[in-house]
Design a protein around this motif. Sequence first.
Motif, PDB file in Angstrom:
ATOM      1  N   LYS A 236       0.867  -1.178   0.000  1.00 17.95           N
ATOM      2  CA  LYS A 236       0.000   0.000   0.000  1.00 17.95           C
ATOM      3  C   LYS A 236       0.904   1.227   0.000  1.00 17.95           C
ATOM      4  N   ALA A 237       0.795   2.034  -1.059  1.00 15.29           N
ATOM      5  CA  ALA A 237       1.679   3.187  -1.207  1.00 15.29           C
ATOM      6  C   ALA A 237       1.297   4.281  -0.225  1.00 15.29           C
ATOM      7  N   GLU A 238       2.310   4.908   0.301  1.00 12.54           N
ATOM      8  CA  GLU A 238       2.116   6.021   1.224  1.00 12.54           C
ATOM      9  C   GLU A 238       2.118   7.328   0.432  1.00 12.54           C
ATOM     10  N   LYS A 239       1.268   8.258   0.840  1.00 16.09           N
ATOM     11  CA  LYS A 239       1.196   9.545   0.159  1.00 16.09           C
ATOM     12  C   LYS A 239       1.958  10.604   0.953  1.00 16.09           C
ATOM     13  N   ARG A 240       1.966  11.809   0.393  1.00 19.68           N
ATOM     14  CA  ARG A 240       2.717  12.886   1.022  1.00 19.68           C
ATOM     15  C   ARG A 240       1.943  13.601   2.117  1.00 19.68           C
ATOM     16  N   GLU A 241       0.616  13.560   2.070  1.00 18.36           N
ATOM     17  CA  GLU A 241      -0.129  14.369   3.024  1.00 18.36           C
ATOM     18  C   GLU A 241      -0.076  13.805   4.433  1.00 18.36           C
ATOM     19  N   GLU A 242      -0.293  14.670   5.368  1.00 21.68           N
ATOM     20  CA  GLU A 242      -0.290  14.311   6.784  1.00 21.68           C
ATOM     21  C   GLU A 242      -1.363  13.260   7.072  1.00 21.68           C
ATOM     22  N   GLY A 243      -1.018  12.262   7.873  1.00 21.50           N
ATOM     23  CA  GLY A 243      -1.951  11.197   8.221  1.00 21.50           C
ATOM     24  C   GLY A 243      -1.933  10.024   7.260  1.00 21.50           C
ATOM     25  N   SER A 244      -1.137  10.099   6.195  1.00 24.16           N
ATOM     26  CA  SER A 244      -1.055   9.006   5.243  1.00 24.16           C
ATOM     27  C   SER A 244      -0.237   7.847   5.840  1.00 24.16           C
TER      28      SER A 244
ATOM     29  N   VAL B 175      -6.986  24.838   9.678  1.00 22.38           N
ATOM     30  CA  VAL B 175      -7.340  25.205   8.308  1.00 22.38           C
ATOM     31  C   VAL B 175      -6.622  24.257   7.360  1.00 22.38           C
ATOM     32  N   GLU B 176      -7.345  23.662   6.420  1.00 20.21           N
ATOM     33  CA  GLU B 176      -6.739  22.723   5.478  1.00 20.21           C
ATOM     34  C   GLU B 176      -5.901  23.471   4.446  1.00 20.21           C
ATOM     35  N   VAL B 177      -4.647  23.031   4.288  1.00 19.69           N
ATOM     36  CA  VAL B 177      -3.720  23.630   3.336  1.00 19.69           C
ATOM     37  C   VAL B 177      -3.512  22.652   2.189  1.00 19.69           C
ATOM     38  N   GLN B 178      -3.478  23.176   0.979  1.00 22.26           N
ATOM     39  CA  GLN B 178      -3.299  22.348  -0.209  1.00 22.26           C
ATOM     40  C   GLN B 178      -2.042  22.789  -0.960  1.00 22.26           C
ATOM     41  N   TYR B 179      -1.311  21.811  -1.481  1.00 22.12           N
ATOM     42  CA  TYR B 179      -0.144  22.070  -2.318  1.00 22.12           C
ATOM     43  C   TYR B 179      -0.410  21.480  -3.694  1.00 22.12           C
ATOM     44  N   GLU B 180      -0.411  22.350  -4.710  1.00 32.08           N
ATOM     45  CA  GLU B 180      -0.757  21.938  -6.076  1.00 32.08           C
ATOM     46  C   GLU B 180      -2.106  21.224  -6.092  1.00 32.08           C
TER      47      GLU B 180
ATOM     48  N   THR C 117      -3.364  23.430   9.696  1.00 28.62           N
ATOM     49  CA  THR C 117      -2.573  24.333  10.517  1.00 28.62           C
ATOM     50  C   THR C 117      -2.680  23.965  11.995  1.00 28.62           C
ATOM     51  N   ASN C 118      -1.631  24.316  12.747  1.00 28.03           N
ATOM     52  CA  ASN C 118      -1.603  24.032  14.179  1.00 28.03           C
ATOM     53  C   ASN C 118      -2.367  25.097  14.964  1.00 28.03           C
ATOM     54  N   ARG C 119      -2.221  25.079  16.287  1.00 26.06           N
ATOM     55  CA  ARG C 119      -2.973  26.016  17.109  1.00 26.06           C
ATOM     56  C   ARG C 119      -2.596  27.464  16.853  1.00 26.06           C
ATOM     57  N   GLN C 120      -1.387  27.671  16.334  1.00 22.42           N
ATOM     58  CA  GLN C 120      -0.974  29.031  15.987  1.00 22.42           C
ATOM     59  C   GLN C 120      -1.373  29.410  14.562  1.00 22.42           C
ATOM     60  N   GLY C 121      -2.088  28.522  13.875  1.00 22.44           N
ATOM     61  CA  GLY C 121      -2.526  28.811  12.521  1.00 22.44           C
ATOM     62  C   GLY C 121      -1.455  28.631  11.469  1.00 22.44           C
ATOM     63  N   LYS C 122      -0.397  27.827  11.761  1.00 20.29           N
ATOM     64  CA  LYS C 122       0.722  27.671  10.831  1.00 20.29           C
ATOM     65  C   LYS C 122       0.930  26.199  10.479  1.00 20.29           C
ATOM     66  N   LEU C 123       1.536  25.978   9.314  1.00 16.25           N
ATOM     67  CA  LEU C 123       1.838  24.626   8.856  1.00 16.25           C
ATOM     68  C   LEU C 123       3.114  24.670   8.024  1.00 16.25           C
ATOM     69  N   LEU C 124       3.986  23.677   8.245  1.00 21.38           N
ATOM     70  CA  LEU C 124       5.199  23.520   7.456  1.00 21.38           C
ATOM     71  C   LEU C 124       4.899  22.651   6.236  1.00 21.38           C
TER      72      LEU C 124
ATOM     73  N   SER D  29     -12.847  25.312   5.432  1.00 26.15           N
ATOM     74  CA  SER D  29     -12.291  24.991   6.741  1.00 26.15           C
ATOM     75  C   SER D  29     -11.970  26.227   7.566  1.00 26.15           C
ATOM     76  N   VAL D  30     -12.200  27.410   7.008  1.00 25.20           N
ATOM     77  CA  VAL D  30     -11.943  28.654   7.723  1.00 25.20           C
ATOM     78  C   VAL D  30     -13.133  28.954   8.623  1.00 25.20           C
ATOM     79  N   PRO D  31     -12.935  29.442   9.849  1.00 25.91           N
ATOM     80  CA  PRO D  31     -14.061  29.793  10.727  1.00 25.91           C
ATOM     81  C   PRO D  31     -15.033  30.731  10.032  1.00 25.91           C
ATOM     82  N   VAL D  32     -16.318  30.559  10.309  1.00 19.70           N
ATOM     83  CA  VAL D  32     -17.351  31.284   9.588  1.00 19.70           C
ATOM     84  C   VAL D  32     -17.275  32.781   9.832  1.00 19.70           C
ATOM     85  N   ASP D  33     -16.763  33.198  10.996  1.00 19.93           N
ATOM     86  CA  ASP D  33     -16.683  34.624  11.287  1.00 19.93           C
ATOM     87  C   ASP D  33     -15.338  35.226  10.908  1.00 19.93           C
ATOM     88  N   ALA D  34     -14.492  34.457  10.219  1.00 20.70           N
ATOM     89  CA  ALA D  34     -13.168  34.944   9.838  1.00 20.70           C
ATOM     90  C   ALA D  34     -13.239  35.681   8.510  1.00 20.70           C
ATOM     91  N   ASP D  35     -12.266  36.564   8.305  1.00 13.77           N
ATOM     92  CA  ASP D  35     -12.155  37.320   7.070  1.00 13.77           C
ATOM     93  C   ASP D  35     -10.960  36.793   6.282  1.00 13.77           C
TER      94      ASP D  35
END
Length: 823
Positions: free
Chosen positions: A589-597, A673-678, A685-692, A710-716
């Motif tokens: 079973k091939a592993e993917k790049r995304e977190e949790g794979s 917040v879900e981050v997508q690459y390509e 993102t973590n509790r500080q709103g950041k992701l490597l 995935s962004v909070p409904v009251d966020a801009d």
Amino acid sequence: MRRSRFLPAASWLLLVGVSVVTPCAARAQQVPDASGLSNGVAITARELQLEVFIDGAPIGLIGAFRQLTDGSLAATREETRAIGLEPRREAIGTDKLVHIDRLAGVQYRIDEASQRIFFTVAETARAPRVIDLSPRRTAENPIPLTSFGGVLNYTLFANSDGTFFRYPLNLRGVSGNFDARVFSPYGTLSQSFLANSAVRQLGFVRLDTRWTYSDPERLITYRVGDTISGGLAWTRPVRMSGVQVQRNFALRPDLVTLPLPVLSGSAAVPSTIDVYAQNVKTYSGAVPSGPFEITHMPVASGAGTAQVVLHDSLGRETVATLPFYVSSKQLAEGLYDFSMEAGFARRFSGIESNNYDRRPIGSASARYGLTNWLTLEGHGEGGGGGLINAGAGAAFTLGSWGAASLALAGSRFGGLTGGLFNASFETNIRGVSIYARSQRTFGNYLDIAAVTANCTFLTGNVCAVPQWGTPAFPPSILGGFAVTNILPPRAIDQFGLGVPIPFDSSSLSVNFTQLQNALGNRTRVLGFSYSRPIIFGGSAFLSAFKDLANERNFGFFAGLSFPFGNDITLSTGAERAPDGVRFITSAVKAEKREEGSYGWRLRNGEGYRTDRFAGASYRASFARVEANVQQYANQTRATGQAEGSIAVAGGGVFFGNRIDDAFAVVDAGAPDVEVQYENRPIGRTNRQGKLLVPYLNSYQKNKLSIDPKSVPVDADVTTTNEIVVPADRNGVVVKFGVSQTPKAALVAFVDSAGKPLRVGVRGRLESDGQPFVIGYDGQAYIRNLSDQNAVRIDVSEEGSCVAEFEYAPRAGEQTVIRGVICR
């Protein structure tokens, strides 16, 4: 082609109007006398901007011409070619301008009242319209980003001692591979090393230490420290420590370096054109009547065909086909590639930390695209106690039949001289690919790799027992390596044949390699492989090899492979090795790049020797971990591995997966917040709103985005997509500007009659001028609100209205204010 001096005809007429007011008849009516007078009126040189017509049809360009004192017309060579006329050498005057009246087969008439020039042109006098299909770097391309930071990549590995089922588990040792770097706008300083801990033993080996700086404008990379020398197909690069200056085409991914085919033709009338390269449409557009050229078609290396399909106004279709051959060994005309280095040769890299030859060395390699079919190359190296080695070669195409290369080199060292000859040929005929290469060395041919290996050379190009120096390195560890691999081989012969079988979509390949080492020992290996698709998306394959110099050295592997859902592949087959036959079944079973794979591997081999394997891996946000158990014959062992990175960038420290090239720290401004690459999910993102994000490619466009759902409904959210181009192994910070306290609301405006305001009406916040636009149902999204707000809305060209409203945010909800009357 320079287009900066041309505008579409309609645009130019709007710009110049009737700026040229002096009436001018056709040139045929302006015949000056010897004094420079025309009908008694002096003619002065002047500039004319005229819409160009050829054979009665507009070409859509304005030409810049110079009318001389004798009434004749001239233009620059670039201008002449751009309007479709060939600037012949005999028409160029001492003023470096092309005199139009000297062009054979060209007649013209100027209608100055309409600011037009009408040409009647013979086919031989026309310059082809060039259609360039290459991607171009524009001002819109992002500049490579650099920053300050650091990265530490690590791989930790542990294994048991073969008694896995005993308790407690007895580990043989723990080892690690580490790669650290510090990056900045001034370059990247990197250091890699190995460390291992065994029973009563601790080992540490330094690998490479170097500083690297890349200049994307000049396409040059500079290195100081440990590196690998540049070379060509017939040279042997060496590890060394010193200074290196090298051309790096990877700094410009949009640059086409191969000599791509050029298609040419002629359209009798204005037509539309479709271009197909290897059965894929690469261009569609319009061409005027006359000759045309299509350059820089995006094609892969190897043989192929291109088609040009012309459709005229009557619907008639004309098809032209051109076979071509593109070789990766060649450079486009005018391009050059090089590598220059000087320093000291390194020995036993990965075994010893600081074993360098004390004798300085230097080398230089260069390639130049003399024409689109001929690339010249040269190489020279010297040092190491008196070595002189130089050679030259050429790579060239054979029309659409294939490509070939030739090279000759010679060396002198300590009174010993020798030579090298190398030749190669590649072709593809009706889908059958053929590759052949032969290399020979004569006399006592030596290179840097040989003379810096700390050997004593005797007659006959034989390396005596190595004198390993201090600290002493036992020759027994290397066995025959010193003689057979340090010295250049006497002969290398390679042949490859690839045959596609169209009726059953299978492919067959055969390859042969013959190697004669410095002592005259020969190795001849014949290889064979076959594969074809079968039912349910599976494939059948067979590969085999035979050492022609050793009858017992024969092997094959045959099997079936089937893909299943969820990235699972099942395969089974039989293997024959010199020790016997073994049957193998595996599931992966091939592993993917995304977190949790996660992934897993199972293998069972039964036959002359038992080989069973089970392993699983998991990719977390902070690292990738793997555990394996293997039974080989009567030995069973367990292994564990963890690999990841520690990055310092954007004012924080981040734990993530390995960063082999560039990376980004995504700052979404909100947690989870879900981050997508390509366009593929890569993590949250973590509790500080950041992701490597560790997988970016240097000097290429990388698309990063966030999922607005995935962004909070009251966020801009100011933006959801960003394109970044990082520099070499650098880190960038990408901020999406998500604010969870935006002081914004959705406000619905109505007029005095209670009807929603018209869609598209614009307004502004009175406090700071923040603009907004009215959408459906009179709604507008307004930022920078306070407790009490006033807005002005331009409801019509005659006037505006004013509205006031209160703002009170609610946590976790989008604030909506309805029924605000604008008076």
